[in-house]
Scaffold this motif. Structure first.
Motif: not given
Length: 134
Positions: A61, A64-65, A68, A77-78, A101, A103-106
């Motif tokens: 997390e 990825l933050e 971002g 953004d993602f 992962y 959750r960020y690239f859904n």
């Protein structure tokens, strides 16, 4: 040799205090025209400069933050990400990393590779880099 008009590309360094400062001779990101190349991010807290401690999920997390933050510094953004590279020191962490992962690239996940490596800087367990396009 034939003469042709050369096209110039725009190259800009992307830097933000919301992601860890580079710990070597590299940039957080380089924007070339409409393509952003983001350097690999590990779980360093940008406020303290220290690695976070916790589970591999918490580490992922933070990674990825950090990623971002560099994307946002380039007004992206993602959803702009077209390719990621994920490096793991233990492939057995793959499922846990994948869960965070996702959750960020859904919506439309980017192309990706995930590989196990012998070691990462600062004893990180996860590192992620990416390419994003406007």
């Amino acid at each position: 040799m034939s003469s042709s008009s050369s096209t110039r590309t725009s190259r800009t360094t992307v830097k933000t205090p919301l992601a860890p400062a580079a710990i070597g001779p590299y940039s957080q990101g380089i924007l070339v025209d409409n393509t952003l190349y983001v350097s690999g991010q590990i779980a360093i807290d940008p406020e303290t400069g220290s690695m976070i401690s916790g589970s591999v999920e918490e580490e992922t997390e933070r990674v990825l933050e950090n990623l971002g933050a560099v994307l946002h510094a380039a007004s992206m953004d993602f959803e702009n990400v077209v390719r990621c590279e994920v490096f793991l020191t233990d492939v057995n962490d793959y499922a846990q990393v994948n869960e965070v992962y996702a959750r960020y690239f859904n919506e439309t996940p980017p192309a990706r590779q995930a590989v196990q490596v012998a070691a990462l800087p600062r004893n990180a367990r996860v590192e992620v880099s990416c390419i994003a396009v406007r």
